[in-house]
Design a protein around this motif. Structure first.
Motif, mmCIF file in Angstrom:
data_model
loop_
_atom_site.group_PDB
_atom_site.id
_atom_site.type_symbol
_atom_site.label_atom_id
_atom_site.label_comp_id
_atom_site.label_asym_id
_atom_site.label_seq_id
_atom_site.Cartn_x
_atom_site.Cartn_y
_atom_site.Cartn_z
ATOM 1 N N PRO A 159 0.847 -1.207 0.000
ATOM 2 C CA PRO A 159 0.000 0.000 0.000
ATOM 3 C C PRO A 159 0.878 1.251 0.000
ATOM 4 N N GLN A 160 0.598 2.152 -0.903
ATOM 5 C CA GLN A 160 1.414 3.356 -1.061
ATOM 6 C C GLN A 160 0.752 4.557 -0.372
ATOM 7 N N ILE A 161 1.595 5.488 0.055
ATOM 8 C CA ILE A 161 1.066 6.754 0.555
ATOM 9 C C ILE A 161 0.591 7.559 -0.647
ATOM 10 N N SER A 162 -0.666 7.899 -0.663
ATOM 11 C CA SER A 162 -1.243 8.611 -1.806
ATOM 12 C C SER A 162 -0.791 10.067 -1.828
ATOM 13 N N GLN A 163 -0.924 10.674 -2.992
ATOM 14 C CA GLN A 163 -0.594 12.082 -3.128
ATOM 15 C C GLN A 163 -1.465 12.942 -2.213
ATOM 16 N N ARG A 164 -2.718 12.534 -2.054
ATOM 17 C CA ARG A 164 -3.633 13.286 -1.185
ATOM 18 C C ARG A 164 -3.171 13.202 0.269
ATOM 19 N N TRP A 169 -0.628 15.848 5.015
ATOM 20 C CA TRP A 169 0.459 15.829 5.990
ATOM 21 C C TRP A 169 1.350 17.067 5.859
ATOM 22 N N SER A 170 1.506 17.568 4.623
ATOM 23 C CA SER A 170 2.469 18.650 4.382
ATOM 24 C C SER A 170 2.154 19.892 5.207
ATOM 25 N N VAL A 171 0.876 20.166 5.422
ATOM 26 C CA VAL A 171 0.487 21.327 6.228
ATOM 27 C C VAL A 171 0.996 21.162 7.657
ATOM 28 N N ILE A 172 0.836 19.967 8.194
ATOM 29 C CA ILE A 172 1.284 19.683 9.559
ATOM 30 C C ILE A 172 2.803 19.688 9.637
ATOM 31 N N ASP A 173 3.452 19.003 8.688
ATOM 32 C CA ASP A 173 4.912 18.858 8.717
ATOM 33 C C ASP A 173 5.626 20.198 8.689
ATOM 34 N N GLU A 174 5.084 21.135 7.916
ATOM 35 C CA GLU A 174 5.720 22.451 7.780
ATOM 36 C C GLU A 174 5.864 23.135 9.138
ATOM 37 N N TYR A 175 4.794 23.157 9.913
ATOM 38 C CA TYR A 175 4.829 23.817 11.220
ATOM 39 C C TYR A 175 5.573 22.978 12.255
ATOM 40 N N TRP A 176 5.437 21.650 12.162
ATOM 41 C CA TRP A 176 6.094 20.758 13.110
ATOM 42 C C TRP A 176 7.608 20.933 13.036
ATOM 43 N N GLU A 241 -0.916 8.412 16.502
ATOM 44 C CA GLU A 241 -0.522 9.281 17.605
ATOM 45 C C GLU A 241 0.256 10.483 17.078
ATOM 46 N N ALA A 242 1.107 10.242 16.082
ATOM 47 C CA ALA A 242 1.847 11.343 15.468
ATOM 48 C C ALA A 242 0.892 12.357 14.836
ATOM 49 N N LEU A 243 -0.193 11.870 14.277
ATOM 50 C CA LEU A 243 -1.188 12.776 13.698
ATOM 51 C C LEU A 243 -1.768 13.695 14.773
ATOM 52 N N GLU A 244 -2.144 13.124 15.913
ATOM 53 C CA GLU A 244 -2.713 13.938 16.988
ATOM 54 C C GLU A 244 -1.711 14.968 17.501
ATOM 55 N N ILE A 245 -0.442 14.546 17.623
ATOM 56 C CA ILE A 245 0.593 15.486 18.057
ATOM 57 C C ILE A 245 0.813 16.550 16.995
ATOM 58 N N GLY A 246 0.818 16.106 15.734
ATOM 59 C CA GLY A 246 1.052 17.032 14.636
ATOM 60 C C GLY A 246 -0.006 18.106 14.526
ATOM 61 N N ILE A 247 -1.245 17.733 14.781
ATOM 62 C CA ILE A 247 -2.346 18.699 14.716
ATOM 63 C C ILE A 247 -2.098 19.855 15.676
ATOM 64 N N ARG A 248 -1.495 19.533 16.821
ATOM 65 C CA ARG A 248 -1.233 20.570 17.823
ATOM 66 C C ARG A 248 -0.131 21.540 17.389
ATOM 67 N N ILE A 259 -8.853 16.555 8.707
ATOM 68 C CA ILE A 259 -8.294 15.663 9.728
ATOM 69 C C ILE A 259 -8.896 14.268 9.598
ATOM 70 N N GLU A 260 -10.210 14.204 9.439
ATOM 71 C CA GLU A 260 -10.877 12.906 9.323
ATOM 72 C C GLU A 260 -10.460 12.188 8.047
ATOM 73 N N GLU A 261 -10.272 12.943 6.977
ATOM 74 C CA GLU A 261 -9.835 12.328 5.722
ATOM 75 C C GLU A 261 -8.435 11.735 5.874
ATOM 76 N N LEU A 262 -7.538 12.493 6.504
ATOM 77 C CA LEU A 262 -6.173 12.008 6.699
ATOM 78 C C LEU A 262 -6.157 10.788 7.605
#
Length: 298
Positions: A159-164, A169-176, A241-248, A259-262
């Motif tokens: 299973p591949q990580i989709s472009q979507r 994730w990119s929005v979260i990663d930038e600030y993280w 768990e990383a998603l929940e931390i990343g959202i913060r 968030i629900e889609e991701l």
């Protein structure tokens, strides 16, 4: 109460699951020799996080040994205490405190060790504090992960990580990433050659360098189906768990639907991987992490 790391960098579950995979019992003998540990000693794990390594020490060194874990993060210490209690472990003692001001007397432990901690604190002060509390002839050791040398062999058949998913994730990663810089994560990262030189400068002797390559491969024949599913479930839990931390990390409220889609994309990807395991389909993706262990005697 300090919970900066567990709230914003890595949560107790993420850290515990990854370290359970990293410190398997099959590495016991190599780790014990590299860290200078033997039954009956008092050893402290500095920056113990969720207590994974302290529980391993308790198991490997036996009840006659005394294990101490110290961490500045309240959530990590609470998690470690509760897990040890639930497992009926009685020879681990946890302290909430600063790695640079350890509340122990001089010459009070036989060995000090740490795992991926020295990168985040002033190196010299960190080692000198351990030298202070370590008995004459005792061992101080540092375990570091060579992040740039991690091997990730990804399979095009899984299973591949989709472009979507990448977009969300990119929005979260930038600030993280930016917040990690502000929190001084890895601020004191050293080159591998610098660590034994620092041990020498601070007066340690019998300095040794060990390395341990730790592979994780779901489809390895030594893993039964239950083991394989457990690895994937651990990876799923870590990512969620990383998603929940990343959202913060994001300074504004992310749209609930994004968030629900991701979350759904993550869940579906791991579910597909488990389906492949249950259907006997191997894809041979694997990761190899290299640990560098530098130790010296006081």
């Amino acid at each position: 109460m300090n919970s900066l790391w567990s709230n914003c960098v890595q949560g107790p579950l993420t850290l515990d699951l990854s370290r359970e995979i990293r410190f398997k019992d099959c590495y016991k003998d190599k780790l014990m020799e590299a860290l200078g540990l033997k039954s009956g000693i008092t050893v402290i794990d500095i920056g113990c996080g969720p207590g994974t390594l302290t529980r391993k020490f308790s198991k490997w060194l036996g009840e006659q040994s005394r294990i101490i874990g110290i961490d500045i993060d309240t959530k990590f210490i609470d998690y470690a205490k509760n897990k040890a209690k639930n497992l009926g472990i009685n020879n681990i003692f946890y302290i909430e405190g600063d790695a640079l001001k350890i509340p122990l007397k001089d010459d009070s432990v036989d060995a000090c060790t740490s795992h991926t901690v020295i990168e985040h604190v002033p190196n010299k002060a960190f080692l000198l504090e351990q030298k202070r509390i370590c008995k004459l002839g005792g061992t101080v050791s540092v375990i570091s992960v060579m992040h740039k040398q991690i091997i990730k062999a990804l399979s095009k058949h899984g299973p591949q990580i989709s472009q979507r998913e990448r977009e969300l994730w990119s929005v979260i990663d930038e600030y993280w990433e930016e917040e990690d810089k502000n929190r001084e994560v890895d601020k004191y990262q050293m080159k591998p050659i610098e660590l034994p030189l620092l041990f020498e400068e601070l007066g340690f002797h019998h300095i040794k360098i060990n390395a341990l390559a730790i592979p994780t491969c779901v489809d390895d024949c030594r893993n039964n189906q239950q083991d394989r599913i457990a690895i994937i479930e651990s990876e799923r839990a870590m990512e969620l768990e990383a998603l929940e931390i990343g959202i913060r990390q994001v300074p504004y409220k992310l749209p609930k639907e994004d968030i629900e889609e991701l979350r759904s994309l993550i869940e579906n990807r791991f579910t597909k991987r488990i389906d492949m395991i249950e259907n006997g389909k191997a894809i041979w993706d694997f990761t190899v992490v290299t640990l560098i262990i530098v130790s010296g005697r006081k």
